[in-house]
Design a protein around this motif. Sequence first.
Motif, PDB file in Angstrom:
ATOM      1  N   ASP A 170     -13.597  36.812  29.980  1.00  0.00           N
ATOM      2  CA  ASP A 170     -12.963  37.804  30.949  1.00  0.00           C
ATOM      3  C   ASP A 170     -12.027  37.208  31.815  1.00  0.00           C
ATOM      4  OD1 ASP A 170     -14.712  39.778  29.683  1.00  0.00           O
ATOM      5  OD2 ASP A 170     -16.437  39.631  31.228  1.00  0.00           O
TER       6      ASP A 170
ATOM      7  N   LEU B  72     -11.516  34.385  23.924  1.00  0.00           N
ATOM      8  CA  LEU B  72     -11.105  34.935  25.133  1.00  0.00           C
ATOM      9  C   LEU B  72     -12.017  35.360  26.279  1.00  0.00           C
ATOM     10  CD1 LEU B  72      -8.292  35.534  26.339  1.00  0.00           C
ATOM     11  CD2 LEU B  72      -8.504  37.997  25.277  1.00  0.00           C
TER      12      LEU B  72
ATOM     13  N   GLN C  90      -3.628  39.655  31.861  1.00  0.00           N
ATOM     14  CA  GLN C  90      -2.900  41.004  32.272  1.00  0.00           C
ATOM     15  C   GLN C  90      -2.260  40.931  33.613  1.00  0.00           C
ATOM     16  OE1 GLN C  90      -7.127  42.517  32.309  1.00  0.00           O
ATOM     17  NE2 GLN C  90      -6.796  43.423  30.133  1.00  0.00           N
TER      18      GLN C  90
ATOM     19  N   LEU D 252      -6.319  31.130  22.526  1.00  0.00           N
ATOM     20  CA  LEU D 252      -6.555  32.319  21.500  1.00  0.00           C
ATOM     21  C   LEU D 252      -6.461  31.416  20.263  1.00  0.00           C
ATOM     22  CD1 LEU D 252      -4.510  35.110  23.043  1.00  0.00           C
ATOM     23  CD2 LEU D 252      -7.076  35.077  22.365  1.00  0.00           C
TER      24      LEU D 252
ATOM     25  N   GLY E 185      -5.591  46.177  27.974  1.00  0.00           N
ATOM     26  CA  GLY E 185      -7.041  46.315  28.154  1.00  0.00           C
ATOM     27  C   GLY E 185      -7.540  46.944  27.046  1.00  0.00           C
TER      28      GLY E 185
ATOM     29  N   ARG F 225      -8.775  36.942  30.010  1.00  0.00           N
ATOM     30  CA  ARG F 225      -8.242  38.468  30.023  1.00  0.00           C
ATOM     31  C   ARG F 225      -7.414  38.862  31.225  1.00  0.00           C
ATOM     32  NH1 ARG F 225      -9.356  41.237  25.921  1.00  0.00           N
ATOM     33  NH2 ARG F 225     -11.308  40.464  25.392  1.00  0.00           N
TER      34      ARG F 225
ATOM     35  N   ILE G 112      -4.161  43.203  24.425  1.00  0.00           N
ATOM     36  CA  ILE G 112      -4.859  42.355  25.495  1.00  0.00           C
ATOM     37  C   ILE G 112      -4.305  42.844  27.114  1.00  0.00           C
ATOM     38  CG2 ILE G 112      -5.134  40.204  26.637  1.00  0.00           C
ATOM     39  CD1 ILE G 112      -5.260  39.017  23.871  1.00  0.00           C
TER      40      ILE G 112
ATOM     41  N   VAL H 198      -3.672  30.524  28.017  1.00  0.00           N
ATOM     42  CA  VAL H 198      -4.371  31.762  27.441  1.00  0.00           C
ATOM     43  C   VAL H 198      -4.031  31.579  25.827  1.00  0.00           C
ATOM     44  CG1 VAL H 198      -4.907  34.208  27.160  1.00  0.00           C
ATOM     45  CG2 VAL H 198      -4.431  33.149  29.559  1.00  0.00           C
TER      46      VAL H 198
END
Length: 151
Positions: free
Chosen positions: A74, A72, A81, A113, A151, A77, A148, A109
């Motif tokens: 940035d 994962l 989000q 993973l 955060g 992520r 996730i 995403v």
Amino acid sequence: MLRNVRHSKIMEIIEEKEIETQEELCQELANHNYNVTQATVSRDIKELHLFKVKGTAKRFRYASISENESGLTDKMRVLFQACVLSIRPVGNLIVIKTLNGNGTNAGVVIDKLDYREVVGTVAGDDTLLLICETAENVQAVCNRLNAIVKG
């Protein structure tokens, strides 16, 4: 014009500037002597697996996930989000509601993973369905995904 050359220019442009729309990307390409239609840019975006993340100067901007990134990042992520609205367990399934047009982005995403408990995903416009091996796996996966998002 070669598609690979155009793709390289698109990647260069989105790294240098915040591009929010396909029309803006068409204009930037035209500024670099690449005359393309919006339909071509739309195909390029799909082929390059571009997605939108929150920008600093603009509300959203195009970003990319490199094909050889593992785990994962940035970028991933931030994408997750920004687009996930809710995560709901249902039997051995998980239903993830997203902003309109972001079901596929969330799916990218999840697929990256590579959770062993998730045997498959199905993406729609604003929904992502995760199919887990067993109902017992669902809560653990939901907890990891909620972590996730928070955060």
